[in-house]
Motif scaffolding. Sequence first.
Motif, PDB file in Angstrom:
ATOM      1  N   UNK A   1       0.897  -1.165   0.207  1.00  0.00           N
ATOM      2  CA  UNK A   1      -0.070  -0.067   0.153  1.00  0.00           C
ATOM      3  C   UNK A   1       0.981   1.265  -0.022  1.00  0.00           C
ATOM      4  N   UNK A   2       0.690   2.325  -0.825  1.00  0.00           N
ATOM      5  CA  UNK A   2       1.306   3.401  -0.944  1.00  0.00           C
ATOM      6  C   UNK A   2       0.756   4.266   0.126  1.00  0.00           C
ATOM      7  N   UNK A   3       1.757   5.453   0.479  1.00  0.00           N
ATOM      8  CA  UNK A   3       1.238   6.200   1.577  1.00  0.00           C
ATOM      9  C   UNK A   3       0.158   7.105   1.260  1.00  0.00           C
ATOM     10  N   UNK A   4      -0.097   7.413  -0.054  1.00  0.00           N
ATOM     11  CA  UNK A   4      -1.088   8.204  -0.365  1.00  0.00           C
ATOM     12  C   UNK A   4      -2.344   7.858  -0.316  1.00  0.00           C
ATOM     13  N   UNK A   5      -2.629   6.431  -0.197  1.00  0.00           N
ATOM     14  CA  UNK A   5      -3.713   5.651  -0.122  1.00  0.00           C
ATOM     15  C   UNK A   5      -4.048   5.642   1.361  1.00  0.00           C
ATOM     16  N   UNK A   6      -3.347   5.849   2.366  1.00  0.00           N
ATOM     17  CA  UNK A   6      -3.674   5.710   3.666  1.00  0.00           C
ATOM     18  C   UNK A   6      -4.144   7.263   4.090  1.00  0.00           C
ATOM     19  N   UNK A   7      -3.246   8.286   3.378  1.00  0.00           N
ATOM     20  CA  UNK A   7      -3.712   9.640   3.781  1.00  0.00           C
ATOM     21  C   UNK A   7      -4.916  10.002   3.190  1.00  0.00           C
ATOM     22  N   UNK A   8      -5.279   9.484   2.111  1.00  0.00           N
ATOM     23  CA  UNK A   8      -6.816   9.707   1.263  1.00  0.00           C
ATOM     24  C   UNK A   8      -7.902   8.936   2.219  1.00  0.00           C
TER      25      UNK A   8
END
Length: 301
Positions: free
Chosen positions: A38-45
């Motif tokens: 999982x990329x970090x941008x997914x968690x932030x979104x």
Amino acid sequence: MPLVMAPSESSRAESPVLLFPSSSSASASASASASARVEAVVVFNICDSYVRRPAQAERVIGTLLGSVLPDGTVHVRNTYVVPHNESADQVALDVDYHHNMYASHHKVNPKEVIVGWFSTGFGVSAGSTLIHEFYSREVQSPIHLTVDTGFTRGDASIKAYISSNLSLGDRQLAAHFQEIPLDLRMLEAGKVGFDILKSTIMEKLPNDLDGMESSIEKLCTLSNAIYRYVDDVVEGRVAADNKIGRFISDSVTSMPKFSAAAFDKLFNDKIEDNLALVYLSSLTRTQISIAEKLNTAAQML
């Protein structure tokens, strides 16, 4: 607005959820090799969508986009929220919105396909089983990603699951959710932000220098650990591992070679560039403020 309706509680009770950790002996052999990246941008979104959720919503759900790597790893690179309604006896999804959003994303990046879905909260529930059934019709073997935005155990734990049906003859007994290994791919800047999200108490947000200091401290700690390992191997206190040796060799050779003076110059140039950007942004804000005041004065005259 077409919706996917869940069955009532009476029928839902016939298909309970069985949740097993990744280390459980009851895990299926097919899930043993499954993993997610999982990329970090997914968690932030996902965290941003939870903050912006409707007042009456207890959680948010949405679609995960990405690809499946040759080794079977599910690489999640993007996501979007899907409106839904939940109550004690039903779950409803806005299917049209889901399909329209996926069509829009697919036009921008055709390599990203549906790989699963996410929800905020800790663990899975009976309602999650019904939603997972819908995504199982959208894509084969979807993953379910959960982000504990409620800090149930003191931090924002993130887990990934796959599901399979346990049946006896033609009768489905339960939904088997198996936790799979999860790899969070983050750059150092993303790790700093994620560490802030994981903590329930934060006195202040770190600035760029704080983030750089934290990164250098971690780098020094890792370098000291490598030095100790190499010394132990040379002195015969630890058995040599060829894989670790090759990894250290590849890491060292990948570092650019330049002198201390060249590094100082590169660092100072970067600092000067950042200061120039700060100065230009401040100058732009000042000009906009002056223009607004002049425009207001001209209207008054």
